[in-house]
Design a protein around this motif. Structure first.
Motif, PDB file in Angstrom:
ATOM      1  N   ARG A  25       0.809  -0.981  -0.466  1.00 27.39           N
ATOM      2  CA  ARG A  25      -0.127   0.104  -0.196  1.00 27.39           C
ATOM      3  C   ARG A  25       1.515   1.235  -0.283  1.00 27.39           C
ATOM      4  O   ARG A  25       2.105   1.182   0.391  1.00 27.39           O
ATOM      5  CB  ARG A  25      -0.560  -0.168   1.136  1.00 27.39           C
ATOM      6  CG  ARG A  25      -2.059   0.852   1.315  1.00 27.39           C
ATOM      7  CD  ARG A  25      -2.820   0.883   2.496  1.00 27.39           C
ATOM      8  NE  ARG A  25      -3.657  -0.753   2.028  1.00 27.39           N
ATOM      9  CZ  ARG A  25      -4.586  -1.323   3.198  1.00 27.39           C
ATOM     10  NH1 ARG A  25      -4.228  -0.515   4.686  1.00 27.39           N
ATOM     11  NH2 ARG A  25      -4.972  -2.129   2.423  1.00 27.39           N
ATOM     12  N   PHE A  27       1.142   5.542  -0.123  1.00 26.38           N
ATOM     13  CA  PHE A  27       0.518   6.445   0.619  1.00 26.38           C
ATOM     14  C   PHE A  27       1.128   7.569   0.335  1.00 26.38           C
ATOM     15  O   PHE A  27       2.306   8.014  -0.081  1.00 26.38           O
ATOM     16  CB  PHE A  27       0.067   7.245   2.250  1.00 26.38           C
ATOM     17  CG  PHE A  27      -0.479   5.624   2.891  1.00 26.38           C
ATOM     18  CD1 PHE A  27      -1.703   5.549   3.471  1.00 26.38           C
ATOM     19  CD2 PHE A  27       0.373   4.345   3.007  1.00 26.38           C
ATOM     20  CE1 PHE A  27      -1.966   4.751   3.827  1.00 26.38           C
ATOM     21  CE2 PHE A  27      -0.542   3.434   3.733  1.00 26.38           C
ATOM     22  CZ  PHE A  27      -1.476   3.713   3.798  1.00 26.38           C
ATOM     23  N   GLU A 163      -1.490  -1.083  -4.325  1.00 23.95           N
ATOM     24  CA  GLU A 163      -2.796  -0.143  -3.511  1.00 23.95           C
ATOM     25  C   GLU A 163      -2.393   1.018  -3.922  1.00 23.95           C
ATOM     26  O   GLU A 163      -1.628   1.634  -3.152  1.00 23.95           O
ATOM     27  CB  GLU A 163      -3.827  -0.563  -2.818  1.00 23.95           C
ATOM     28  CG  GLU A 163      -5.015   0.123  -2.034  1.00 23.95           C
ATOM     29  CD  GLU A 163      -5.293  -0.248  -0.905  1.00 23.95           C
ATOM     30  OE1 GLU A 163      -5.985   0.819   0.049  1.00 23.95           O
ATOM     31  OE2 GLU A 163      -5.024  -1.601  -0.701  1.00 23.95           O
ATOM     32  N   CYS A 165      -2.688   5.009  -2.651  1.00 26.98           N
ATOM     33  CA  CYS A 165      -3.882   6.011  -1.757  1.00 26.98           C
ATOM     34  C   CYS A 165      -3.241   7.648  -1.587  1.00 26.98           C
ATOM     35  O   CYS A 165      -2.267   7.693  -1.057  1.00 26.98           O
ATOM     36  CB  CYS A 165      -4.066   5.323  -0.589  1.00 26.98           C
ATOM     37  SG  CYS A 165      -4.350   3.224  -0.306  1.00 26.98           S
ATOM     38  N   ASP A 168      -3.793  11.102   1.164  1.00 30.52           N
ATOM     39  CA  ASP A 168      -3.730   9.640   1.761  1.00 30.52           C
ATOM     40  C   ASP A 168      -2.273  10.004   3.292  1.00 30.52           C
ATOM     41  O   ASP A 168      -1.176   9.742   2.527  1.00 30.52           O
ATOM     42  CB  ASP A 168      -3.686   8.847   1.465  1.00 30.52           C
ATOM     43  CG  ASP A 168      -3.957   7.770   2.918  1.00 30.52           C
ATOM     44  OD1 ASP A 168      -4.011   8.859   4.372  1.00 30.52           O
ATOM     45  OD2 ASP A 168      -5.067   6.709   2.903  1.00 30.52           O
TER      46      ASP A 168
END
Ligand SMILES: Cc1cc2nc3c(=O)[nH]c(=O)nc-3n(C[C@H](O)[C@H](O)[C@H](O)COP(=O)(O)OP(=O)(O)OC[C@H]3O[C@@H](n4cnc5c(N)ncnc54)[C@H](O)[C@@H]3O)c2cc1C
Length: 352
Positions: A25, A27, A163, A165, A168
């Protein structure tokens, strides 16, 4: 695994980890390429911040050669990944006076001695003729459309399963649910790890872009005065010029992402003088990069922080190094640390 920062480093790292089957993930406080990766001059150069001869003195011949070879490999990798966001044009380092010409000669000799491609340019075309005291061409280098390139890299990472994001911001590492965290925030490194904030100096770069010019004058990236002045022409014909940071070094050691009349004035004068007329300036912007005391990045596991890895501090040369180090840090996390990482060990500047 979590990555903080959606520039070239974070996206390169995300792509490698996702391709290895890891759950990743990323950010990003703003949007992909919202930091320096989408705001830079688009120079894709081999090597690090110093010229090659200086790097040999500072690092030793073998390590300097290793670093230059690494970045040449990553220029090839960039070409593979970037599509039409990268053009293999070479880059031209120019001398503003005889002292700088002697420095160019030292770099030229050192590169040739170690088997790297480099060409001396005696006869410079207009408008360089008469303004500069010689130049060397670095053939492997190229020109990037940086934001397009990094968005493309991010898209590949997403396709591989990462992913992303956006909008964020990570406020604290404690809140991140991840077995490993990679900090990839270069000049925007702030507030997550105190030792890193101390070791990475935010440094501002300012840029202007003119209206499209009638013809191509500069077919490749150009730089002079030890890189304090740099300019290139985009495929649409705009002249993009940056630098003059040395005119107000104290003010430009800042994390404030804003243009100033002083530096913008120098940039406008510079392009007007070069073009023989004052062009329309269509875009102005500033970005922040991270500088370190020895001008090498900090890449690897963060001492004293179990699950935290880092890749920051390219000292203004992060386009190729960011791709390289983003992948190297991912490989190290995957259990295959490259020998080159020894040079970038964060412990050397964090006192651990
Ligand atoms: C004006 C300028 C010109 C330059 N010219 C060149 C050049 O021509 N050639 C070259 O090689 N290099 C150049 N550089 C340097 C190069 O752009 C950078 O070294 C490189 O882009 C760094 O990439 P990165 O991914 O590590 O960091 P960045 O692209 O800066 O990305 C870091 C990201 O982290 C995000 N972030 C920060 N904190 C958080 C948080 N807590 N949570 C979530 N997200 C966070 C930021 O929003 C940012 O998008 C230039 C830099 C500037 C500013």
């Amino acid at each position: 695994m979590a990555i903080v920062g959606g520039g070239v480093t974070g996206c390169a790292c995300a792509l490698k980890l996702a391709q290895a089957g890891k759950r990743v993930r990323l950010f990003e406080a703003r949007e992909i390429a919202g930091g320096a990766s989408g705001r830079n001059g688009g120079f894709a150069l081999r090597g690090g911040a110093p010229a090659y001869d200086v790097a040999r003195q500072e690092l030793g011949a073998e390590r300097a050669r290793g670093l230059w070879l690494l970045t040449e490999r990553y220029l090839d990798r960039l070409e593979q990944l970037a599509g039409d966001a990268f053009r293999r044009t070479g880059s031209l380092r120019l001398a503003v006076d005889s002292a700088e010409a002697a420095e160019l000669e030292a770099e030229y000799e050192a590169l040739r001695e170690d088997g790297f491609a480099v060409e001396w340019r005696h006869d410079l075309p207009d408008p360089l003729a008469g303004r500069f005291d010689g130049a060397i061409l670095h053939p492997p280098d190229g020109s990037l459309q940086p934001a397009r390139w990094v968005r493309r890299l991010a898209a590949r990472a997403a396709e591989a399963g990462a992913e992303l994001c956006e909008h964020d911001r990570v406020e604290s590492l404690d809140g991140l649910e991840a077995d490993k965290v990679v900090i990839a925030t270069d000049g925007y490194t702030h507030g997550l790890v105190g030792e890193l904030d101390a070791a990475v100096q935010p440094t501002r770069g300012q840029v202007i872009a003119t209206e499209p010019l009638e013809r191509e004058i500069f077919p490749c990236p150009h730089y002079a005065r030890h890189g304090y002045d740099y300019w290139q022409q985009t495929p649409e014909g705009r002249l993009v010029a940056g630098g003059f940071r040395d005119k107000a070094l104290d003010h430009e050691h800042t994390a404030e992402e804003a243009t100033t009349p002083l530096i913008q004035g120098y940039l406008e004068e510079f392009v007007s003088e070069m073009l023989g007329k004052r062009p329309e300036i269509e875009h102005r912007w500033a970005g922040i990069f991270g500088s370190t005391a020895d001008r090498l990045p900090l890449v690897g596991r963060l001492p004293g922080h179990d699950r935290v890895w880092v890749s920051v501090g390219y000292s203004g040369h992060g386009n190729v190094m960011g791709l390289a180090c983003g992948e190297l840090v991912a490989n190290a996390i995957l259990g295959a640390p490259a020998a080159e990482l020894e040079l970038f060990d964060p412990a050397r500047l964090l006192g651990a």
